[in-house]
Design a protein around this motif. Structure first.
Motif, PDB file in Angstrom:
ATOM      1  N   ALA A 110       2.314   1.748  -3.488  1.00 29.90           N
ATOM      2  CA  ALA A 110       1.293   2.299  -4.385  1.00 29.90           C
ATOM      3  C   ALA A 110       1.180   3.811  -4.204  1.00 29.90           C
ATOM      4  N   GLN A 111       1.205   4.261  -2.958  1.00 29.37           N
ATOM      5  CA  GLN A 111       1.108   5.698  -2.686  1.00 29.37           C
ATOM      6  C   GLN A 111       2.343   6.441  -3.191  1.00 29.37           C
ATOM      7  N   THR A 115       0.828  -1.209   0.000  1.00 27.77           N
ATOM      8  CA  THR A 115       0.000   0.000   0.000  1.00 27.77           C
ATOM      9  C   THR A 115       0.860   1.257   0.000  1.00 27.77           C
ATOM     10  N   TYR A 127      -0.511   6.130  -6.970  1.00 32.86           N
ATOM     11  CA  TYR A 127      -1.778   5.417  -7.162  1.00 32.86           C
ATOM     12  C   TYR A 127      -2.670   5.610  -5.941  1.00 32.86           C
ATOM     13  N   SER A 128      -3.938   5.860  -6.191  1.00 33.22           N
ATOM     14  CA  SER A 128      -4.872   6.069  -5.079  1.00 33.22           C
ATOM     15  C   SER A 128      -5.265   4.754  -4.421  1.00 33.22           C
ATOM     16  N   GLU A 129      -5.121   3.649  -5.160  1.00 35.04           N
ATOM     17  CA  GLU A 129      -5.479   2.336  -4.622  1.00 35.04           C
ATOM     18  C   GLU A 129      -4.406   1.312  -4.962  1.00 35.04           C
ATOM     19  N   GLN A 130      -4.218   0.360  -4.054  1.00 36.49           N
ATOM     20  CA  GLN A 130      -3.227  -0.684  -4.295  1.00 36.49           C
ATOM     21  C   GLN A 130      -3.607  -1.524  -5.506  1.00 36.49           C
ATOM     22  N   SER A 131      -4.898  -1.722  -5.725  1.00 33.12           N
ATOM     23  CA  SER A 131      -5.340  -2.566  -6.842  1.00 33.12           C
ATOM     24  C   SER A 131      -4.914  -1.957  -8.184  1.00 33.12           C
ATOM     25  N   ALA A 132      -4.944  -0.621  -8.288  1.00 25.39           N
ATOM     26  CA  ALA A 132      -4.526   0.032  -9.533  1.00 25.39           C
ATOM     27  C   ALA A 132      -3.034  -0.187  -9.767  1.00 25.39           C
ATOM     28  N   SER A 158      -1.309  -2.761  -8.638  1.00 26.32           N
ATOM     29  CA  SER A 158      -1.127  -4.177  -8.962  1.00 26.32           C
ATOM     30  C   SER A 158      -1.428  -4.442 -10.436  1.00 26.32           C
ATOM     31  N   ARG A 159      -2.487  -3.818 -10.939  1.00 26.95           N
ATOM     32  CA  ARG A 159      -2.826  -4.014 -12.361  1.00 26.95           C
ATOM     33  C   ARG A 159      -1.724  -3.456 -13.261  1.00 26.95           C
TER      34      ARG A 159
END
Length: 352
Positions: A313-314, A310, A318-323, A325-326
């Motif tokens: 990602a920040q 997390t 990225y606002s979300e970890q999922s974004a 990861s993709r």
């Protein structure tokens, strides 16, 4: 006997760029070890260790010092020999920045980011070619000559040896200069094929070596030292290397979100049209460059097990970890978690 007789060079031509006082201080130390009065021979004062690399020498003056020393020592391989004596401590703050990185890939990324503090002549460019990483130096700012080039390349290899605590062997090393009379000393020390008379100076080595852990990684210290290195970089005169300025700008802005072309243009005080045109002239696509920088930063962060996914990602905007990861799966074909696990497993194998 002159150095030209001992080691053939290209036709003399103007060369631009500067080197930090680190190299001149290194030459002083080397001459002292040879029992030579460096100040009397070179005719310049020894740089103080406290200058922190801000004192800089035109590369043409540096070449002249090397030639004078090589002639005195009757050593056409002085560049090769001198580079082997360098240590991270010679570079002060920048040396400690490199040592505090988590792995060799992160250290090379910082070398690219802060290269003007390390060697401000022909800029280094990196290219991934399959399973290899290629480091290249062109001749945009002229040809410094064999002594300068050989000192720089052997110094970079020696710094990698020092930082990892193990012998780093390249797949191939190329020089733009004509071949010397005897190639064996180069093959013996570099332990790989060494080619001369090439279009660019380059080092090729397996990409897998980027995951090699360094001996003294420290993320907290790295952040502090990078702040100091940024301050040193800001004190240097403007560089003509526009591409590197764009790269640094994207890397800085990426933590705040997705940097767009307009944002980077504003930071660099140019129009979006000018930014697009200058990148296109180097066959660079802005979006692809941004994604490449994000990917390299992601790999650096994933190499540090203290950073949570997390947090990474920040750091990448990225606002979300999922974004994140993709995006990482799109870049590498694997999830950030899988990439980190494989990296940690390879480290364990290296330590066994």
């Amino acid at each position: 006997m002159t150095i030209l007789a001992m080691h053939p060079t290209m036709t003399e031509q103007p060369v631009r760029g500067v080197v930090p006082s680190t190299y001149v201080r290194l030459l002083y130390e080397y001459l002292d070890m040879q029992g030579v009065a460096a100040a009397a021979l070179l005719g310049v004062a020894a740089p103080e260790a406290a200058d922190r690399g801000l004192l800089r020498y035109p590369v043409a003056a540096w070449r002249a010092l090397l030639q004078r020393a090589a002639e005195h020592l009757h050593d056409p391989l002085l560049g090769l020999h001198l580079g082997q004596t360098i240590t991270p401590a010679h570079f002060g703050v920048m040396g400690y920045v490199l040592l505090a990185c988590p792995n060799l890939g992160a250290a090379l990324a910082r070398t690219l980011q802060y290269q003007r503090l390390l060697y401000d002549v022909n800029p280094m460019r990196t290219t991934m070619e399959g399973s290899d990483l290629l480091l290249e130096w062109g001749v945009d700012q002229g040809r410094p000559g064999p002594l300068v080039d050989e000192c720089a390349i052997s110094a970079l290899m020696q710094l990698m040896h020092n930082a990892t605590g193990r012998r780093i062997v390249a797949t191939e090393i190329c020089f733009v200069n004509p071949a010397p009379a005897n190639l064996q000393p180069y093959r013996d020390w570099f332990a790989c094929p060494v080619l001369f008379g090439q279009a660019v100076t380059s080092i090729r080595f397996p990409r897998a070596l980027l995951a090699l852990p360094l001996r003294q990684p420290d993320t907290v210290l790295l952040n502090v030292l990078e702040g100091q290195a940024d301050a040193l970089l800001a004190q240097l005169p403007p560089s003509d290397d526009f591409e590197q300025a764009v790269r640094r700008c994207i890397a800085r802005l990426v933590r705040e979100g997705q940097p767009e072309l307009e944002m980077v243009a504003n930071e660099l005080h140019v129009s979006t049209r000018t930014l697009h045109r200058r990148l296109a002239a180097s066959d660079i696509n802005f979006r692809e460059l941004r994604e490449s920088i994000r990917q390299h930063l992601a790999e650096d962060y994933l190499a540090d097990p203290r950073l949570q996914l997390t947090e990474i990602a920040q750091l990448l905007g990225y606002s979300e970890q999922s974004a994140f990861s993709r995006a990482f799966r799109r870049w590498s074909g694997q999830t950030p978690y899988d990439y980190r696990q494989r990296l940690l497993s390879s480290r364990k194998l290296e330590c066994q």
